[in-house]
Scaffold this active site. Structure first.
Site, PDB file in Angstrom:
ATOM      1  N   CYS A 135      -1.120  72.849 -21.327  1.00  0.00           N
ATOM      2  CA  CYS A 135      -0.878  73.488 -20.031  1.00  0.00           C
ATOM      3  C   CYS A 135      -1.473  74.888 -19.918  1.00  0.00           C
ATOM      4  O   CYS A 135      -1.635  75.397 -18.818  1.00  0.00           O
ATOM      5  CB  CYS A 135       0.619  73.571 -19.767  1.00  0.00           C
ATOM      6  SG  CYS A 135       1.526  72.086 -20.240  1.00  0.00           S
TER       7      CYS A 135
ATOM      8  N   HIS B 212       4.545  80.167 -14.852  1.00  0.00           N
ATOM      9  CA  HIS B 212       4.282  78.788 -15.278  1.00  0.00           C
ATOM     10  C   HIS B 212       5.166  77.859 -14.440  1.00  0.00           C
ATOM     11  O   HIS B 212       4.666  76.937 -13.813  1.00  0.00           O
ATOM     12  CB  HIS B 212       4.588  78.661 -16.767  1.00  0.00           C
ATOM     13  CG  HIS B 212       4.102  77.394 -17.374  1.00  0.00           C
ATOM     14  ND1 HIS B 212       2.789  76.982 -17.291  1.00  0.00           N
ATOM     15  CD2 HIS B 212       4.750  76.439 -18.087  1.00  0.00           C
ATOM     16  CE1 HIS B 212       2.647  75.830 -17.918  1.00  0.00           C
ATOM     17  NE2 HIS B 212       3.821  75.475 -18.408  1.00  0.00           N
TER      18      HIS B 212
ATOM     19  N   HIS C 253       2.111  70.098 -11.290  1.00  0.00           N
ATOM     20  CA  HIS C 253       1.604  70.714 -12.515  1.00  0.00           C
ATOM     21  C   HIS C 253       0.249  70.114 -12.868  1.00  0.00           C
ATOM     22  O   HIS C 253       0.156  68.986 -13.355  1.00  0.00           O
ATOM     23  CB  HIS C 253       2.598  70.478 -13.645  1.00  0.00           C
ATOM     24  CG  HIS C 253       2.280  71.173 -14.922  1.00  0.00           C
ATOM     25  ND1 HIS C 253       1.152  71.937 -15.105  1.00  0.00           N
ATOM     26  CD2 HIS C 253       2.943  71.211 -16.115  1.00  0.00           C
ATOM     27  CE1 HIS C 253       1.127  72.420 -16.321  1.00  0.00           C
ATOM     28  NE2 HIS C 253       2.205  71.994 -16.957  1.00  0.00           N
TER      29      HIS C 253
END
Length: 611
Positions: free
Chosen positions: A215, A350, A390
């Site tokens: 990520c 995030h 995401h």
């Protein structure tokens, strides 16, 4: 010879030798002094270069919700668009099986991910089918990146331009490979080729690095690009990441762990948070030294004040985030930037919407940015994932582009789907506030600054600090959409030619169609004409639309956009590489030749002066 004469001669010889030695010593000391001065100068230059800011001079992206540019991304977040959809039907996924295996199938998908203009990049149709779609989207996005920066990418062949790309997914084709595609799969599936293909296509000779820190991949890629620029191994660098799901395996696997949001939406830092939502996307930025950007006249979108990368280490689980590590990476980035926590206004977090990760991240932000701040100046907290989901390896760079657009438009967009701040966090322990509503962000006495965070499931964490550029360095180019530079209904200075080119007839039509809104919305056609010939690559299919007024230019540009030609619109072909110098040719014979130039002498001051 007498003893006295011998002594006198010997003494003279000795005195001469001593003088010679002194002269040599003086010359040596001068040489050493000059060498020391040169060494000091080089050290000073090296230290200055290491401290000189790195800036972002170009951006390009593709994200869910029809986002095909930074301007599109801004409209999406500013309008509060929810870009979560059902899975696409053009990928040969077994949707019935997916529904059986996965309690949540809605995510952020790129609707046009399978499309690719292979011929534009000189790639055969068969190889294009074999290529991982992530490589395809990266190539198209990279071309748009250099156009956004106003740089003709064909002029960078042989340059020390670096490429740093985050890429995770490698499941394209799986084990079911059609026989006709065999022979292409090594280059089409290897993640190293994602960066290597870009460097090969454009002829870059700086580092070409593909990396996977999950990520945090795109932010880590940006961090490495910054270091490459500072060290001098790259003069210009592409940085970012891409994620496109070739199969639904990630959805099924995360559903098994009950990690997906039931409705497919990331509820970042919200009490209602119940899991993450996967998304697709690609984002790239172009970085170089501040001094180079100024010298070359490149538009500066943001200054990168600092960045840091670290690792969770032996934390409480392989895939579990570490609060102390997140605090450390934030402090390391602030130290690299020479800033205090109170100097930063906003953090693009995030914020994946999980019940484990979000509270840990919020506590780290409260422990760092939330301390020592005035209550009336809290750190504002947002997350792009609430709009699109995401996007994994493309997530961090999307946050970078969002923050830069927020600075430009002087407004912080709201975070969606927040019913209330999560009760798992003591929000009173520091001055941090969720952006549940938009907030104005005007220019002030001090520069506006923002942090962007990404935390990889591998434990690799990254934090980047951005600062708005000085006002005189961030002027909009006249030919950029929405610049507002108007010239009324009449174009001054006579006839204006708009020169366009494309890799194919369809590409040429697309470029012409893309220019139409600029002319119609009030951008000065003279500025557009200048940009087209000074900062765009000249491709094989070419067209020119001419006109002395906005209506005439619009009409003739529309003819090109439809693939036609006429009195004010010409289509033709030419060599792919433009010559180094331009010449005017006046054909004809006798008095015709004289007449050809007279018109230009009367109508063009620049031509008359040059002649």
């Amino acid at each position: 010879m007498s003893d006295a004469e011998t002594t006198a001669t010997t003494g003279g010889t000795t005195a001469g030798a001593a003088a010679t030695r002194e002269e040599k010593l003086v010359e040596y000391l001068k040489w050493v002094t000059a060498d020391l001065q040169e060494t000091r100068r080089r050290l000073a230059e090296a230290e200055a270069a290491d401290e000189e800011p790195v800036v972002i001079v170009g951006m390009a992206c593709r994200y869910p919700g029809g986002v095909a540019s930074p301007a599109d991304l801004w409209r999406l977040v500013d309008d509060g668009v929810d870009a979560i959809t059902d899975p696409p039907t053009d990928r040969e996924w077994d949707l019935e099986r997916l529904n059986e295996k996965c309690y949540s199938t809605r995510s952020g998908f790129l609707a046009d991910a399978p499309l690719f203009d292979a011929g534009f990049f000189g790639i055969s149709p068969r190889e294009a089918v074999a290529m991982d779609p992530q490589q395809r989207v990266l190539m198209e996005t990279s071309w748009e990146l250099f156009e956004h920066a106003g740089i003709d990418v064909t002029t960078l062949k042989g340059s020390s331009t670096g490429v740093f790309v985050g890429i995770v997914e490698e499941s394209y084709h799986g084990l079911n490979v059609p026989e006709e595609l065999e022979g292409f799969l090594m280059t089409s599936k290897l993640s190293s080729v994602a960066s290597g293909r870009m460097a090969y296509t454009y002829g870059f000779e700086g580092p070409a690095v593909s990396l996977d820190t999950a990520c945090s991949s795109s932010l880590v890629a940006l961090h490495l690009a910054i270091r490459s620029i500072r060290s001098g191994e790259s003069t210009l660098a592409v940085a970012g990441g891409v994620t496109i799901h070739a199969d639904p395996g990630g959805h099924i696997d995360f559903a098994k762990q009950r990690g997906l949001a039931a409705d497919g939406r990331c509820k970042s830092f919200a009490a209602a948070a119940d899991g993450t939502s996967w998304a697709e996307g690609a984002g790239l930025v172009l970085v170089e030294r501040l001094s180079d950007a100024r010298r070359l006249g490149h538009r500066i979108h943001a200054v990168i004040r600092g960045s840091a990368v670290n690792q969770d280490g032996a934390s409480n689980g392989l895939a579990a985030p570490s609060g102390p590590a997140q605090e450390r990476v934030i402090r390391q980035a602030l130290a690299d930037a020479g800033l205090g926590a109170a100097d930063v206004d906003l953090v693009e977090a995030h914020g994946t919407g999980t019940t484990l990760g979000d509270p840990i991240e919020a506590r780290a932000l409260l422990a760092t940015y939330g301390q020592g701040r005035r209550p009336e100046h809290p750190l504002m907290l947002g997350s792009l994932k609430s709009n699109i989901g995401h996007s994994v390896a493309a997530a961090g760079v999307g946050g970078v582009i969002k923050v830069i657009e927020a600075m430009r438009h002087q407004r912080m967009p709201r975070t969606l789907h927040v019913d209330a701040p999560t009760p798992e966090v003591d929000w009173d322990s520091g001055a941090v506030e969720l952006l549940t509503d938009p907030r104005e962000w005007p220019r002030g006495e001090k520069p506006r600054r923002a942090g962007v965070s990404s935390f990889g499931v591998s434990g690799t964490n990254c934090h980047v600090l951005l600062e708005e550029p000085e006002v005189e360095l961030q002027e909009e180019p006249a030919a950029e959409p929405g610049s507002g530079a108007g010239a009324g209904g009449v174009v001054g200075g006579g006839v204006v030619p708009l020169v366009v080119s494309g890799g194919s007839p369809g590409g040429l039509k697309g470029v012409a169609a893309g220019l139409l809104p600029l002319v119609e919305d009030g951008a000065d056609p003279r500025d557009i004409a200048g940009e087209l010939v000074s900062s765009r690559a000249v491709l094989g299919w070419r067209g020119v639309a001419v006109g002395s007024g906005r209506d005439e230019l619009t009409a003739n540009l529309g003819v090109l956009a439809n693939g036609g030609s006429g009195p004010g619109s010409v289509i033709g072909t030419g060599p792919v590489s433009a010559p180094d110098r331009v010449v005017f040719v006046f054909p004809g014979q006798g008095h015709q030749w004289v007449g050809m130039a007279v018109g230009l002498l009367d109508s063009s001051v620049v031509f008359a002066e040059r002649l």
